[in-house]
Design a protein around this motif. Structure first.
Motif, PDB file in Angstrom:
ATOM      1  N   ALA A   1       1.347   9.281  34.923  1.00  0.00           N
ATOM      2  CA  ALA A   1       0.503   8.341  35.635  1.00  0.00           C
ATOM      3  C   ALA A   1      -0.525   7.631  34.554  1.00  0.00           C
ATOM      4  O   ALA A   1      -0.740   6.441  34.789  1.00  0.00           O
ATOM      5  N   GLY A   2      -0.642   8.222  33.609  1.00  0.00           N
ATOM      6  CA  GLY A   2      -1.824   7.496  32.560  1.00  0.00           C
ATOM      7  C   GLY A   2      -1.041   6.508  31.990  1.00  0.00           C
ATOM      8  O   GLY A   2      -1.530   5.175  31.960  1.00  0.00           O
ATOM      9  N   PHE A   3       0.235   6.666  31.429  1.00  0.00           N
ATOM     10  CA  PHE A   3       0.896   5.316  30.946  1.00  0.00           C
ATOM     11  C   PHE A   3       1.118   4.314  32.121  1.00  0.00           C
ATOM     12  O   PHE A   3       0.932   3.235  31.894  1.00  0.00           O
TER      13      PHE A   3
ATOM     14  N   ILE B   1      -3.788   8.300  27.089  1.00  0.00           N
ATOM     15  CA  ILE B   1      -2.697   7.195  26.714  1.00  0.00           C
ATOM     16  C   ILE B   1      -2.731   5.839  27.705  1.00  0.00           C
ATOM     17  O   ILE B   1      -2.327   5.159  27.098  1.00  0.00           O
ATOM     18  N   GLU B   2      -3.670   5.900  28.843  1.00  0.00           N
ATOM     19  CA  GLU B   2      -3.747   4.675  29.269  1.00  0.00           C
ATOM     20  C   GLU B   2      -4.726   3.820  28.543  1.00  0.00           C
ATOM     21  O   GLU B   2      -4.403   2.437  28.479  1.00  0.00           O
ATOM     22  N   SER B   3      -5.830   4.229  27.926  1.00  0.00           N
ATOM     23  CA  SER B   3      -6.584   3.412  26.969  1.00  0.00           C
ATOM     24  C   SER B   3      -5.739   2.953  25.814  1.00  0.00           C
ATOM     25  O   SER B   3      -5.838   1.854  25.445  1.00  0.00           O
ATOM     26  N   ALA B   4      -5.037   3.858  25.423  1.00  0.00           N
ATOM     27  CA  ALA B   4      -4.002   3.512  24.218  1.00  0.00           C
ATOM     28  C   ALA B   4      -3.160   2.485  24.478  1.00  0.00           C
ATOM     29  O   ALA B   4      -2.890   1.340  23.763  1.00  0.00           O
ATOM     30  N   ARG B   5      -2.634   2.570  25.730  1.00  0.00           N
ATOM     31  CA  ARG B   5      -1.791   1.424  26.237  1.00  0.00           C
ATOM     32  C   ARG B   5      -2.437   0.049  26.366  1.00  0.00           C
ATOM     33  O   ARG B   5      -1.736  -0.929  25.875  1.00  0.00           O
ATOM     34  N   SER B   6      -3.685   0.188  26.917  1.00  0.00           N
ATOM     35  CA  SER B   6      -4.438  -1.127  26.907  1.00  0.00           C
ATOM     36  C   SER B   6      -4.803  -1.681  25.518  1.00  0.00           C
ATOM     37  O   SER B   6      -4.722  -2.945  25.496  1.00  0.00           O
ATOM     38  N   ILE B   7      -4.967  -0.979  24.676  1.00  0.00           N
ATOM     39  CA  ILE B   7      -5.147  -1.479  23.291  1.00  0.00           C
ATOM     40  C   ILE B   7      -4.014  -1.943  22.605  1.00  0.00           C
ATOM     41  O   ILE B   7      -4.015  -3.154  21.966  1.00  0.00           O
ATOM     42  N   ALA B   8      -2.906  -1.234  22.782  1.00  0.00           N
ATOM     43  CA  ALA B   8      -1.467  -1.600  22.214  1.00  0.00           C
ATOM     44  C   ALA B   8      -0.886  -2.728  22.787  1.00  0.00           C
ATOM     45  O   ALA B   8      -0.369  -3.579  22.135  1.00  0.00           O
ATOM     46  N   GLY B   9      -1.117  -3.082  24.024  1.00  0.00           N
ATOM     47  CA  GLY B   9      -0.445  -4.067  24.857  1.00  0.00           C
ATOM     48  C   GLY B   9       0.926  -4.121  24.739  1.00  0.00           C
ATOM     49  O   GLY B   9       1.527  -2.974  24.891  1.00  0.00           O
ATOM     50  N   ASP B  10       1.423  -5.356  24.626  1.00  0.00           N
ATOM     51  CA  ASP B  10       3.079  -5.091  24.491  1.00  0.00           C
ATOM     52  C   ASP B  10       3.432  -5.405  23.149  1.00  0.00           C
ATOM     53  O   ASP B  10       4.749  -5.635  22.946  1.00  0.00           O
ATOM     54  N   ARG B  11       2.842  -4.920  22.229  1.00  0.00           N
ATOM     55  CA  ARG B  11       3.134  -4.770  20.937  1.00  0.00           C
ATOM     56  C   ARG B  11       4.155  -3.698  20.236  1.00  0.00           C
ATOM     57  O   ARG B  11       5.087  -3.909  19.597  1.00  0.00           O
TER      58      ARG B  11
END
Ligand code: CP3
Length: 355
Positions: free
Chosen positions: A314-316, A276-286
């Motif tokens: 913690a991942g998010f 989920i941490e990588s997913a958040r960095s890819i998705a950004g604030d979109r």
């Protein structure tokens, strides 16, 4: 939204607004792991009668909320109601899954399909939505849903659940025009259906693309994501639809977070295989993210469940835009008490991540 919700954490998180604690709901939260669901299903006689009787659909929708401190209700129905309304004749056989009496077998079968009139063909779903909204008294938001065009198409072509999707993928490569014709009629049907659910009162809609993950990269973009993108666009431009957040969930969609985040939806559902941490960095604030605890964690002890909940939180990390969920539907053999452990752990352990 016309009505004031007593708990609007889900809507706030989906809009990436601040919340006190991370909202949580569970895919298939009304289902066979609950003895009270099994009792109501037995009373109904069969699954489709349960879906088609608004009072019973309402009863099972509310059952998990009586047990757990969930932040949302999800309409009790199925993704295969649209093909049923198109005349394919759906039944759900206990422990065997869904079956169509008249699956699509020829070009002519596809040519004959029409977009169902939602009130006439799926009015029982809208009646269930109206009844559930009344019974919820604004306690939590109600999530409506549909399957993705590709996922519904696989069942219509195969006639049942499938292992290799030979017929559906065979058509995709062998008769791509025919497949596009089917996906087009399905996406128009799904748009009308979700707009109907929104008009009847659902606060959020989610599209389940359970089988997008079996596609190649190019086929996913062309045959699954493109049609979900059109549905999102067409819901946005219709009436109240512009207000209801839209969640897209592709099981096995970890390679396409960037594409999903750029589709126009409000939130992307993550299955348990993704970080989920990588997913958040890819998705950004979109977009907001929903997920993604492995359902199988619920076979373990309360302490282990709490530890894995803490890891996902913690991942998010800190900040807004996380809706806690499992990475896929809950299994029928899970102890309901474990769900209580999960829900309470999310609320308790997420507090430090919010101001
Ligand atoms: O989440 C919820 O509580 C809402 C209700 C819901 C159901 N199906 C009830 C149901 C939702 C959101 C669905 C979606 C659905 N249905 C999907 C997408 C989600 C996913 O799992 O990827 C799919 C692929 C279907 C098609 C379908 N319907 C299948 C494969 C099955 C058999 C599943 C099984 O576990 O046997 C169904 C039947 C079904 N839909 C059940 C439930 C509770 C089990 C029916 C029963 O025997 O009581």
């Amino acid at each position: 939204m016309s009505e004031k919700l007593l708990n609007d954490r889900l809507l706030r998180a989906l809009r990436r607004q601040p919340v006190d604690v991370t909202p949580v709901w569970i895919m298939r939260q009304a289902g066979r792991y609950l003895p009270e669901y099994r009792a109501t299903r037995q009373r109904a006689g069969d699954f489709m009668t349960l879906c088609k009787t608004p009072e019973l659909a309402c009863e099972v929708t509310l059952q998990p909320l009586q047990r757990f401190d969930l932040d949302a209700a999800i309409l009790f129905s199925d993704i295969l109601t649209i093909p049923d309304a198109m005349g394919l004749g759906l039944s759900v056989v206990e422990n065997k899954g869904p079956r169509f009496a008249r699956p699509l077998r020829s070009a002519n079968d596809i040519r004959k399909l029409a977009v169902p009139d939602v009130e006439a063909g799926l009015g029982y779903v809208l009646d269930a939505v109206r009844l559930i909204k009344r019974e919820l008294h604004g306690k939590v938001p109600l999530i409506g849903f549909a399957g993705s065009p590709w996922t519904i198409a696989t069942y219509m072509i195969e006639g049942a659940s499938s292992k290799n999707f030979s017929l559906a993928k065979g058509m995709l490569y062998g008769q791509p025009d025919r497949m596009h014709q089917l996906l087009d009629i399905l996406s128009r049907s799904i748009t009308d259906y979700l707009n109907g659910q929104i008009a009847a009162g659902v606060d959020v809609v989610m599209i389940f693309d359970s089988w997008g993950g079996i596609l190649s990269h190019a086929a996913y973009l062309e045959f699954s994501l493109e049609y979900m993108r059109r549905i999102v666009r067409d819901i946005r431009t219709a009436g109240r639809g512009s207000e209801a957040p839209i969640i897209l969930f592709t099981k096995g969609g970890g390679l396409w977070i960037d594409d999903l985040a750029g589709s126009g939806c409000d939130a992307v559902g993550l299955d348990w295989t993704m970080d989920i941490e990588s997913a958040r960095s890819i998705a950004g604030d979109r977009v907001a993210l929903q997920g993604n605890l492995d359902t199988a964690v619920l076979y373990s002890s309360p302490a282990t469940i709490r530890r894995h909940v803490a890891e996902v939180l913690a991942g998010f990390g800190k900040g807004d835009g996380h809706v806690f969920n499992l990475g896929h539907g809950i299994h029928p053999d899970i102890d309901p008490d474990k769900v209580a452990v999960l829900v309470d752990a999310v609320h308790e352990l997420s507090r430090p991540y919010h101001k």
